[in-house]
Design an enzyme around this catalytic site. Structure first.
Site, PDB file in Angstrom:
ATOM      1  N   TYR A 152      32.865 -34.044  10.862  1.00 50.15           N
ATOM      2  CA  TYR A 152      33.841 -35.044  10.400  1.00 50.15           C
ATOM      3  C   TYR A 152      35.247 -34.656  10.850  1.00 50.15           C
ATOM      4  CZ  TYR A 152      37.063 -37.433   7.243  1.00 50.15           C
ATOM      5  OH  TYR A 152      38.109 -38.156   6.733  1.00 50.15           O
TER       6      TYR A 152
HETATM    7  N1  NAD Z   1      39.675 -40.762   0.785  1.00 47.49           N
HETATM    8  C1  NAD Z   1      40.184 -39.642   1.261  1.00 47.49           C
HETATM    9  O1  NAD Z   1      40.429 -38.679   0.517  1.00 47.49           O
HETATM   10  C2  NAD Z   1      40.500 -39.513   2.730  1.00 47.49           C
HETATM   11  C3  NAD Z   1      41.092 -38.322   3.164  1.00 47.49           C
HETATM   12  C4  NAD Z   1      41.371 -38.160   4.515  1.00 47.49           C
HETATM   13  C5  NAD Z   1      41.111 -39.187   5.396  1.00 47.49           C
HETATM   14  N2  NAD Z   1      40.529 -40.333   4.951  1.00 47.49           N
HETATM   15  C6  NAD Z   1      40.255 -41.396   5.929  1.00 47.49           C
HETATM   16  O2  NAD Z   1      40.778 -42.614   5.436  1.00 47.49           O
HETATM   17  C7  NAD Z   1      39.954 -43.692   5.838  1.00 47.49           C
HETATM   18  C8  NAD Z   1      39.515 -44.514   4.630  1.00 47.49           C
HETATM   19  O3  NAD Z   1      38.806 -43.671   3.740  1.00 47.49           O
HETATM   20  P1  NAD Z   1      38.224 -44.201   2.354  1.00 47.49           P
HETATM   21  O4  NAD Z   1      38.193 -43.051   1.426  1.00 47.49           O
HETATM   22  O5  NAD Z   1      38.916 -45.462   1.978  1.00 47.49           O
HETATM   23  O6  NAD Z   1      36.707 -44.484   2.785  1.00 47.49           O
HETATM   24  P2  NAD Z   1      35.774 -45.787   2.571  1.00 47.49           P
HETATM   25  O7  NAD Z   1      34.405 -45.324   2.977  1.00 47.49           O
HETATM   26  O8  NAD Z   1      35.942 -46.337   1.197  1.00 47.49           O
HETATM   27  O9  NAD Z   1      36.339 -46.814   3.636  1.00 47.49           O
HETATM   28  C9  NAD Z   1      35.918 -46.823   4.985  1.00 47.49           C
HETATM   29  C10 NAD Z   1      35.421 -48.222   5.311  1.00 47.49           C
HETATM   30  O10 NAD Z   1      35.015 -48.218   6.683  1.00 47.49           O
HETATM   31  C11 NAD Z   1      33.880 -49.073   6.782  1.00 47.49           C
HETATM   32  N3  NAD Z   1      33.104 -48.706   7.969  1.00 47.49           N
HETATM   33  C12 NAD Z   1      32.308 -47.608   8.128  1.00 47.49           C
HETATM   34  N4  NAD Z   1      31.713 -47.650   9.328  1.00 47.49           N
HETATM   35  C13 NAD Z   1      32.133 -48.791   9.941  1.00 47.49           C
HETATM   36  C14 NAD Z   1      31.861 -49.378  11.192  1.00 47.49           C
HETATM   37  N5  NAD Z   1      31.021 -48.806  12.076  1.00 47.49           N
HETATM   38  N6  NAD Z   1      32.456 -50.556  11.497  1.00 47.49           N
HETATM   39  C15 NAD Z   1      33.299 -51.144  10.615  1.00 47.49           C
HETATM   40  N7  NAD Z   1      33.589 -50.643   9.392  1.00 47.49           N
HETATM   41  C16 NAD Z   1      33.012 -49.469   9.065  1.00 47.49           C
HETATM   42  C17 NAD Z   1      33.107 -48.838   5.508  1.00 47.49           C
HETATM   43  O11 NAD Z   1      32.234 -49.930   5.208  1.00 47.49           O
HETATM   44  C18 NAD Z   1      34.222 -48.670   4.485  1.00 47.49           C
HETATM   45  O12 NAD Z   1      34.499 -49.880   3.800  1.00 47.49           O
HETATM   46  C19 NAD Z   1      38.787 -43.073   6.601  1.00 47.49           C
HETATM   47  O13 NAD Z   1      39.080 -43.115   7.979  1.00 47.49           O
HETATM   48  C20 NAD Z   1      38.772 -41.645   6.124  1.00 47.49           C
HETATM   49  O14 NAD Z   1      38.225 -40.773   7.091  1.00 47.49           O
HETATM   50  C21 NAD Z   1      40.224 -40.518   3.637  1.00 47.49           C
END
Ligand code: NAD
Length: 311
Positions: A152
């Site tokens: 990741y």
């Molecule tokens: N939540 C955290 O603590 C955190 C920390 C660091 C980075 N991030 C990054 O922030 C972003 C959002 O994270 P989140 O916690 O809201 O996660 P989340 O899983 O709730 O949101 C990600 C969304 O992407 C969609 N998705 C996944 N694969 C896909 C694809 N192939 N095509 C289209 N849509 C797709 C999912 O359906 C989901 O709704 C991500 O990129 C994650 O890596 C999150």
């Protein structure tokens, strides 16, 4: 800002961002595949709230990041693209690294390639995990990030590099934001705060990895959203910023805060440290403060209260 495309906008952070932007009068278009990493019903609920808030200023495109036509339709005419769609989470990436690379790296490349206007601003949701096992704290953007310790993390580092290349080739203003463990209402159900709060409430044991001394920098989702909105205002260049809570909390302290907020004792199920987990994350947010006006407004104590009220 008129039209903003949010990939992954049905998810946790993306739906909060969409809500803020709709509230400020923008038109929002979401591209999301409703991936089953966690219950898509939760994402549909987020979308229903956005549709109710935005009316005809909200558009949902169900589609996959790895489908060029879907990406093209999503970015068409957008003033800004905020790219949050990804497979998230360190531990699951150890089980299925190829799929993580496919969605997070190939998907990011496909999306970048579809943006035709050099005026479209691009914001990428990166992660504190790019710092790997960094022990120098707090983590600054100038620290080494070439040793990610999970698939990741490697995929997020790759995304930052892809963004640079595309910025160089096409000239779009591009900002990579390294989010530090984000929490708040609608948080992904597998994340520690959410999972622990549910288990404490239900009287189930919580998995407690290691000796509880590992420390995390937790960031309330509304602060992240403010940082993303500020980054969307950048009109030129390529930049990377940390967005964090700028404080650290041990796993043991986190459990205590949840116990206090829920007024219930946790049952602890001790387990060994997990491969891919880092001992500490801690954001230096001074660069984001100076250049984006980023401020931490919700300390963990207040955010945990709000989260538990939502639970
Ligand atoms: N939540 C955290 O603590 C955190 C920390 C660091 C980075 N991030 C990054 O922030 C972003 C959002 O994270 P989140 O916690 O809201 O996660 P989340 O899983 O709730 O949101 C990600 C969304 O992407 C969609 N998705 C996944 N694969 C896909 C694809 N192939 N095509 C289209 N849509 C797709 C999912 O359906 C989901 O709704 C991500 O990129 C994650 O890596 C999150």
């Amino acid at each position: 800002m008129t039209l903003v495309t949010i990939t992954g906008g049905a998810g946790f952070i993306g739906s909060h961002l969409a809500q803020r932007l709709l509230g400020e009068g923008s038109t929002v278009r979401v591209l999301d595949s409703l991936d089953p990493f966690y219950d898509p019903a939760l994402k549909r609920r987020n979308l229903a709230e956005l549709a109710a808030a935005g009316g005809d200023r909200f558009e949902f495109l169900e589609g996959d990041l790895r489908d060029a036509a879907a990406c093209r339709a999503a970015v068409d005419g957008a003033d800004a693209v905020v790219h949050l769609a990804a497979l998230a989470g360190v531990r699951p990436s150890l089980r299925d690294p190829v799929r993580y690379m496919d969605v997070n790296v190939t998907g990011t490349q496909l999306l970048l390639q579809q943006i035709e206007s050099p005026q479209t601003r691009f914001v990428f949701g990166s992660s504190s995990s790019v710092y790997g096992g960094n022990t120098k704290v707090p983590f600054a953007e100038s620290d080494r990030v070439d040793r990610p310790i999970s698939p990741y993390a490697a995929s997020k580092k790759a995304g930052e590099v892809q963004c640079y290349t595309w910025h160089h080739l096409r000239g779009n203003a591009t900002t990579c934001l390294r989010f530090f463990t984000v929490y708040g209402p609608r948080q992904r159900p597998e994340m520690a705060i959410h999972q622990f709060a549910r288990r404490i409430t239900d009287g189930q044991a919580i998995p407690f990895f290691g000796d509880g001394s590992s420390r995390r920098d937790y960031t309330y989702v509304e602060d992240i959203v403010s940082g993303v909105v500020a980054a969307m205002g950048r009109t030129q260049g390529y930049a990377i910023y940390n967005l964090g809570g700028a404080a650290t909390t041990s796993l043991g302290e986190l459990v205590q805060q949840l116990e206090n907020a829920l007024d219930k004792k946790a049952i602890i199920d001790r387990q060994p440290d997990q491969p891919g987990d880092v001992p500490i994350t801690y954001a230096d947010v001074s660069l984001a403060g100076r250049e984006l006006g980023y401020r931490v407004t919700t300390p963990l104590h207040d955010g945990v209260q709000k989260f538990c009220a939502w639970i």
